[in-house]
Design an enzyme around this catalytic site. Structure first.
Site, short mmCIF file in Angstrom:
data_model
loop_
_atom_site.label_atom_id
_atom_site.label_comp_id
_atom_site.label_asym_id
_atom_site.label_seq_id
_atom_site.Cartn_x
_atom_site.Cartn_y
_atom_site.Cartn_z
N LYS A 320 -15.14 37.53 -35.98
CA LYS A 320 -14.49 38.76 -36.40
C LYS A 320 -13.18 39.00 -35.65
O LYS A 320 -12.94 38.47 -34.57
CB LYS A 320 -15.44 39.95 -36.27
CG LYS A 320 -16.53 39.89 -37.34
CD LYS A 320 -17.39 41.13 -37.41
CE LYS A 320 -18.34 41.03 -38.61
NZ LYS A 320 -19.26 42.19 -38.68
N ARG A 354 -26.49 37.42 -36.72
CA ARG A 354 -25.91 36.97 -37.99
C ARG A 354 -24.66 36.15 -37.68
O ARG A 354 -23.74 36.64 -37.00
CB ARG A 354 -25.56 38.17 -38.88
CG ARG A 354 -25.04 37.81 -40.27
CD ARG A 354 -24.80 39.07 -41.08
NE ARG A 354 -24.38 38.76 -42.44
CZ ARG A 354 -23.12 38.59 -42.82
NH1 ARG A 354 -22.14 38.70 -41.94
NH2 ARG A 354 -22.84 38.32 -44.09
#
Length: 376
Positions: A320, A354
């Site tokens: 991210k 995840r």
């Protein structure tokens, strides 16, 4: 010496909570520990433990983590802060759960922590791997690779939720995901599949095709039929926090207290999910969704506080932008940093990780098992 823990429910720090609700004896001093405010005093010892327990003043360890830490209710100035949460009538019961740390049960199987969720985006525009697995054959091959590397769950997504992304129609999302889910179940019948969607119709058809979990970035706030649909499907349900749709979520980010506000959102939506009849709830604070770089690090540093909700926690930091911005890394350079954060959260008791890189995550899981991590 007995450590005393006060959980911060709605105020920026436990010091403020303590000052507002309690008379603080002079012999109590404050320590910082893993995002918690711990109070300890030589005046309290194990010899009076049983009397405190009988009086109802001593709260046993919440959610089974930090096993040597206890919460003590001292002389009250006002009502106990739990009473502020009157909108969540069952939350007090959740907060008082005892026993071992929460583990994940999916498709009838119980998993040891941490559980690895491999990301399978069948989209043309996802930020990291858009366009790589659009074809069913490529998607199934990648799912098989992730399973062999240690993935416990394959999270199939047919709509990009990167910042600024546009939503796609239900029909287009279904066209992308249903053939992939069907093919994965055909080639890997024992696989556990999650459908990453915020649309109830997509959730329903995906579960009928073989998914057993719904991973909803909106936590039930984008589609009013989602909670009742998931309950009817008898599927596991992940409630994630986002303040807005992906297209606008990074615009005008404002929080007074980011952890408290996310905590309250997850508590409220979990309460709605339970009332709707969903029996297997997972929570996710939504790293990168409507948060600043600083917000993300604060949430991660205090992730253990979310254990008091009593549900498994899912965290997704993989590749991210907050990692790229803070370390000056391009997307394809962020896997090591992602794994470092994953290890930190696993050590804090996060149950589901995840990730795009299931090879790294599989090694992380093996190391955790070898170290016999206690997840506290």
């Amino acid at each position: 010496m007995l450590n005393i823990q006060i959980i911060d429910f709605a105020l920026p720090s436990a010091r403020e909570l303590y000052a507002k609700f309690y008379s603080l004896p002079a012999d109590i001093r404050v320590q910082d520990f893993s995002g918690y405010e711990l109070f300890d005093t030589d005046k309290i010892d194990d010899s009076i433990y049983s009397d405190l327990l009988m009086s109802g003043l001593l709260i046993k360890p919440l959610a089974g983590y930090l096993k040597s830490v206890y919460g003590l209710i001292l002389e009250k100035k006002q009502s106990h802060p739990i009473n502020q949460l009157k909108d969540f009538p069952h939350l007090s019961e959740i907060l008082e759960r005892h026993g071992s740390p929460v583990t994940c049960t999916l498709a009838g199987r119980q998993y040891a922590n941490p559980v690895i969720m491999g990301i399978l985006n069948v989209t043309p525009d996802s930020f990291s791997d858009g366009g790589k697995y659009n074809e069913v054959e490529a998607a199934v091959r990648h799912a098989g690779d992730m399973i062999s590397e240690g993935a416990d769950i394959i999270d199939v997504g047919g709509e990009s939720t990167r910042p600024g992304s546009e939503s796609v129609s239900e029909d287009e999302e279904l066209r992308r995901v249903i053939p992939v889910i069907t093919a994965i179940k055909k080639h890997y019948p024992a696989s556990v599949i999650s459908i990453d969607t915020n649309k109830s119709r997509v959730a329903a058809e995906s579960v009928m095709a073989g998914a057993s979990m719904v991973n909803d970035i909106s936590g039930g706030t984008f589609d009013s039929n989602m909670l009742s649909t998931v309950a009817e499907l008898n599927a596991a349900y992940c409630i994630m926090h986002t303040p807005a749709h992906p297209k606008t979520m990074q615009a005008n980010i404002q929080y007074t207290n980011v952890v408290a506000e996310i905590y309250q959102f997850l508590a409220r939506q979990a309460e709605h999910a339970l009332k709707a009849g969903i029996r297997n709830v997972i929570i996710d604070p939504g790293i990168g969704f409507g948060k600043t770089v600083e917000n993300n690090y604060e949430i991660l540093s205090r992730i253990g506080e979310f254990h008091t909700l009593g549900f498994p926690i899912l965290i997704g930091v993989s590749r991210k932008s907050f990692l790229g911005k803070s370390l000056d890394l391009q997307i394809n350079e962020r896997d090591i940093a992602s794994s470092m954060v994953d290890m930190f959260t696993a050590a804090k008791g996060v149950q589901i990780i995840r990730t795009h890189n299931t090879k790294n995550a599989g090694q992380l899981k093996k190391i955790c098992q070898l170290l016999q991590t206690q997840y506290v």
